[in-house]
Design an enzyme around this catalytic site. Structure first.
Site, mmCIF file in Angstrom:
data_model
loop_
_atom_site.group_PDB
_atom_site.id
_atom_site.type_symbol
_atom_site.label_atom_id
_atom_site.label_comp_id
_atom_site.label_asym_id
_atom_site.label_seq_id
_atom_site.Cartn_x
_atom_site.Cartn_y
_atom_site.Cartn_z
ATOM 1 N N THR A 12 0.809 -1.222 0.000
ATOM 2 C CA THR A 12 0.000 0.000 0.000
ATOM 3 C C THR A 12 0.837 1.264 0.000
ATOM 4 O O THR A 12 0.454 2.273 -0.607
ATOM 5 C CB THR A 12 -0.924 -0.004 1.238
ATOM 6 O OG1 THR A 12 -1.809 -1.128 1.156
ATOM 7 C CG2 THR A 12 -1.744 1.273 1.329
ATOM 8 N N SER A 58 0.842 -7.696 -1.279
ATOM 9 C CA SER A 58 1.383 -8.803 -0.494
ATOM 10 C C SER A 58 0.490 -10.040 -0.513
ATOM 11 O O SER A 58 0.948 -11.135 -0.190
ATOM 12 C CB SER A 58 1.647 -8.363 0.945
ATOM 13 O OG SER A 58 0.456 -8.182 1.667
ATOM 14 N N SER A 59 -0.764 -9.910 -0.903
ATOM 15 C CA SER A 59 -1.621 -11.080 -1.044
ATOM 16 C C SER A 59 -1.126 -12.012 -2.146
ATOM 17 O O SER A 59 -1.502 -13.192 -2.191
ATOM 18 C CB SER A 59 -3.063 -10.652 -1.340
ATOM 19 O OG SER A 59 -3.599 -9.899 -0.276
ATOM 20 N N THR A 160 1.728 -10.809 14.323
ATOM 21 C CA THR A 160 0.552 -11.251 13.581
ATOM 22 C C THR A 160 -0.324 -10.034 13.306
ATOM 23 O O THR A 160 -0.371 -9.093 14.111
ATOM 24 C CB THR A 160 -0.227 -12.323 14.373
ATOM 25 O OG1 THR A 160 -1.251 -12.889 13.548
ATOM 26 C CG2 THR A 160 -0.866 -11.755 15.627
#
Length: 337
Positions: A12, A58-59, A160
């Site tokens: 992003t 990043s997905s 996380t």
């Protein structure tokens, strides 16, 4: 003056709005940084920005992308004092965890950072995240892979993602932050890993068949058996509470036992955000231990999965991998025994 290498993989932070949606744009981040005087001031470390091609949301990250990042750091390791990896937040914890295992004998800081809002937007978290990451990478001899966002420096393999919209997007539920950033940068030196001896080495990841499965009430033995069909080599089993699973379902336990017998490494991780697996607390945990499932203690699922890939890539036997999954290799877990 300290020098920092920035590996810009995408995310992003450098996106540009096109047709109402944000997407990576080649060359756009370097243009924005060049136009911002704070990135050229005397107080800002000297840096080199290497933009990857193609830039990735990043997905879309895969293990081969982790490999490319690790090898990029190794190729520039002797010429820089620290490294910043600009990365999308969605899978940042996976990449941070993977790099922590792949970069063996790491003695320089590697910080992953990104943002929830692009740098070009007026109200963005990107500027502070990037500047502070540069300052930490340049000035603090932290010998491990970290993740920095919104005032907290976390151990990469303890992190996380906990929010899709807040600036405080990451947490380290089972280990305190390595540094807290306010008026000062307060590094908790007692928490850092010891500086290793020897030179940096990069593990070459292999094509490994591992997976993660979250238990749910009513899961059936046939469903689990299909999930564990060959060529699966390893499974992160996300269980209830302190590592519990149904103990009154003999068929389900039999599926797990048969998989372990043929060499599948099954690691028990809790679904809870905080806390540790202890398969001795309840009969439902004992049942998993008795069929050969190994405890992941307080490791995150992201770190467990990437650690499993790393260990299989070393060509170790399943029994050795089971043992090492219970060992603390890079600060990723706290064994209870």
């Amino acid at each position: 003056m300290s020098r920092v290498y920035i590996a810009y993989t995408g995310g992003t932070i450098g996106m540009k709005k096109r047709g109402g949606s944000y997407a990576p744009a080649e060359g756009y981040l370097s243009e924005r940084l060049a136009a911002m005087p704070e990135f050229a001031g005397d107080a800002t470390p000297s840096y080199t920005l290497h933009e990857y091609s193609p830039l990735l949301d990043s997905s879309n990250m895969r293990p081969q992308n982790w490999q490319a990042i690790a090898e990029d750091i190794a190729a520039n390791y002797d010429d820089y004092d620290g490294f910043v990896v600009i990365h999308g937040t969605d899978t940042m914890a996976y990449t941070a965890s993977a790099l922590s295992f792949m970069l063996e004998n790491l003695s320089k800081p590697v910080l992953l950072t990104g943002s929830q809002i692009p740098l070009a937007e007026v109200r963005s978290d990107a500027r502070e995240n990037l500047i502070t990451s540069l300052l930490i990478a340049a000035n603090y001899p932290i010998p491990e892979v970290c993740l920095y966002l919104n005032g907290s420096l976390l151990r990469g393999n303890r992190s996380t993602k906990v929010s899709s919209s807040g600036f405080e997007a990451f947490a380290s539920p089972n280990f305190p932050p390595l540094a807290e950033v306010g008026v000062d940068i307060d590094v908790k030196e007692r928490l850092l890993l010891a500086k290793p001896g020897g030179g940096l080495e990069v593990c070459k990841l292999k094509e490994v068949q591992v997976a993660a499965l979250r238990l749910f009430p009513g899961i059936t033995a046939p469903s689990l058996e299909n999930f564990l069909l060959e060529p699966i080599q390893g499974l992160i089993l996300e269980t209830y509470g302190a590592g519990n699973a149904p103990s009154n379902d003999a068929a389900l336990l039999s599926v797990l036992a048969r998989a372990v017998e043929r060499g599948v490494v099954i690691v028990n991780c809790t679904q809870c955000l905080q806390g540790s697996v202890d398969m001795g607390d309840y009969a439902t945990g004992n049942a998993l231990r008795d069929v050969g499932v190994v405890s992941g203690y307080d490791i995150t699922p992201e770190a467990a999965l990437t650690k499993l890939i790393y260990l299989f890539s070393l060509n170790l036997e399943p029994n050795v991998i089971r043992q090492k999954m219970r060992e603390n290799l890079r600060g990723e877990l706290t064994p209870t025994v």
